[in-house]
Design a protein around this motif. Sequence first.
Motif, short mmCIF file in Angstrom:
data_model
loop_
_atom_site.label_atom_id
_atom_site.label_comp_id
_atom_site.label_asym_id
_atom_site.label_seq_id
_atom_site.Cartn_x
_atom_site.Cartn_y
_atom_site.Cartn_z
N MET A 89 -33.31 18.34 -26.25
CA MET A 89 -32.41 17.20 -26.43
C MET A 89 -33.06 15.91 -25.97
N ASP A 90 -33.94 16.02 -24.99
CA ASP A 90 -34.65 14.84 -24.52
C ASP A 90 -35.84 14.50 -25.40
N ASP A 91 -36.41 15.52 -26.04
CA ASP A 91 -37.63 15.32 -26.82
C ASP A 91 -37.39 15.04 -28.30
N VAL A 92 -36.16 15.28 -28.79
CA VAL A 92 -35.94 15.21 -30.24
C VAL A 92 -36.25 13.82 -30.80
N GLU A 93 -35.95 12.79 -30.06
CA GLU A 93 -36.27 11.43 -30.53
C GLU A 93 -36.97 10.64 -29.42
N GLY A 94 -37.73 11.34 -28.60
CA GLY A 94 -38.42 10.68 -27.49
C GLY A 94 -39.45 9.67 -27.97
N ALA B 117 -38.45 18.63 -35.61
CA ALA B 117 -38.42 17.24 -35.14
C ALA B 117 -38.93 17.17 -33.70
N VAL B 118 -38.53 18.12 -32.87
CA VAL B 118 -38.99 18.15 -31.48
C VAL B 118 -40.50 18.40 -31.43
N ALA B 119 -40.97 19.35 -32.23
CA ALA B 119 -42.40 19.68 -32.24
C ALA B 119 -43.23 18.46 -32.61
N ARG B 120 -42.82 17.75 -33.65
CA ARG B 120 -43.57 16.56 -34.06
C ARG B 120 -43.47 15.46 -33.00
N SER B 121 -42.27 15.24 -32.43
CA SER B 121 -42.10 14.22 -31.40
C SER B 121 -43.02 14.47 -30.21
N ILE B 122 -43.05 15.73 -29.75
CA ILE B 122 -43.92 16.06 -28.62
C ILE B 122 -45.38 15.84 -28.98
N ALA B 123 -45.79 16.35 -30.15
CA ALA B 123 -47.20 16.25 -30.56
C ALA B 123 -47.66 14.79 -30.64
N ARG B 124 -46.85 13.95 -31.22
CA ARG B 124 -47.25 12.55 -31.37
C ARG B 124 -47.28 11.82 -30.04
N ARG B 125 -46.41 12.22 -29.11
CA ARG B 125 -46.42 11.59 -27.79
C ARG B 125 -47.57 12.12 -26.94
N THR C 23 -54.10 18.17 -21.77
CA THR C 23 -52.79 17.99 -22.37
C THR C 23 -51.70 18.18 -21.32
N ASN C 24 -50.46 18.24 -21.77
CA ASN C 24 -49.34 18.65 -20.93
C ASN C 24 -48.98 20.06 -21.37
N LEU C 25 -49.27 21.02 -20.54
CA LEU C 25 -49.15 22.42 -20.95
C LEU C 25 -47.72 22.77 -21.37
N VAL C 26 -46.74 22.38 -20.58
CA VAL C 26 -45.35 22.74 -20.87
C VAL C 26 -44.92 22.18 -22.23
N LYS C 27 -45.24 20.89 -22.49
CA LYS C 27 -44.81 20.26 -23.73
C LYS C 27 -45.58 20.80 -24.93
N ALA C 28 -46.89 21.01 -24.76
CA ALA C 28 -47.69 21.54 -25.86
C ALA C 28 -47.22 22.94 -26.25
N VAL C 29 -46.93 23.76 -25.24
CA VAL C 29 -46.42 25.10 -25.51
C VAL C 29 -45.07 25.02 -26.23
N ARG C 30 -44.24 24.08 -25.80
CA ARG C 30 -42.92 23.93 -26.43
C ARG C 30 -43.06 23.56 -27.91
N ALA C 31 -43.99 22.66 -28.23
CA ALA C 31 -44.19 22.25 -29.63
C ALA C 31 -44.64 23.44 -30.48
N LEU C 32 -45.62 24.20 -30.00
CA LEU C 32 -46.11 25.35 -30.77
C LEU C 32 -45.06 26.44 -30.83
N ASP D 39 -50.47 12.24 -28.46
CA ASP D 39 -51.54 11.67 -29.30
C ASP D 39 -52.03 12.66 -30.35
N GLY D 40 -51.17 13.62 -30.71
CA GLY D 40 -51.50 14.55 -31.78
C GLY D 40 -50.51 14.41 -32.92
N ASP D 41 -50.26 15.51 -33.66
CA ASP D 41 -49.31 15.45 -34.76
C ASP D 41 -48.94 16.86 -35.21
N VAL D 42 -47.84 16.94 -35.96
CA VAL D 42 -47.44 18.17 -36.64
C VAL D 42 -47.19 17.81 -38.10
#
Length: 307
Positions: free
Chosen positions: A146-151, A275-283, A199-208, A285-288
């Motif tokens: 919910m925090d990452d969907v439009e972060g 949407a969360v996966a892409r938001s995390i990846a772009r923040r 990277t940020n391990l928690v966020k990267a794992v969440r995106a994947l 400096d990556g992408d989905v």
Amino acid sequence: MLYAFLIALAVAVVLGIAYYFELKSSKKQATEQEQLLKDYQQRVDEQQKLLDDYRALEKNFDSVGEGYEQALLAFDKMEEEQKKSKQVNEALEKRCNALQEQCTRLEQHAQKSSEVIDQALVGMREIAKQTSNAKLSALIGKISDMDDVEGQKAISRTDNILVSQVADEAIAASGVDNISYLKFEKEVDPVAAATMLSTNLVKAVRALTHLLENALKFTTEGSVTLKVAVDMEKMQAIYTVEDTGTGIEPAEQEHVFEPYVKLNQFFDGQGIGLAVARSIARRLDGDVVLDTTYAGPGSRFVLTLPI
């Protein structure tokens, strides 16, 4: 008798001369009177022209006067409108300042709330990790989503780990390797297995994890494959998730990353995973991206993260 004739002739000559001069004088007077009459007529014409010009000027003056009065009325009306506009602008400015102050307070409150939630989530993750509580882990993930969907805020990359560690933890979090009706395969490039990732391990794992869960959701039979590789020229870690599921129609490919969009209402979820996966990846400096060149069956999503 002769004398009488001569006298009569002399008288006649004198009278003729007198008549001549009188006639000449009369003609001269007539000419002078005619000239005087012309001069008088000219003066009359000039006076008439002056009178016409005066009347025209008077009419123009009246028109100018009316225009001037209208201009004054318009100016007065404009001044009144300006006063009203000024009052409205002042009221709006006060309202905007009040709203700005309120927004600032809300942002500060939201920032503090976010910090408190982040601290709580860190503690909850430690508890979930120590107790191996899958339900608690899932709940933590939903709160984070919910925090990452439009972060918008960039995510700090403070963890130095192996590229393959993100894949291993995402597999465990999604449970994709324990699904009985699916075949799961993991392919890790030897170079990727030995490459470090900042990277940020928690966020990267969440995106994947979201990409793997998305593949599970739309694949009722067949297989899900996770490929891990690196591109040393672009300095990127590449995680590719392929499935043999229902796939995505071309008309829907532009909408899959929109928050709360569900392409199939029969499946559970809020429609925010991609949407969360892409938001995390772009923040990070990556992408989905969705690989639209993938022939299928199913779909292919690619997560890239900077090394």
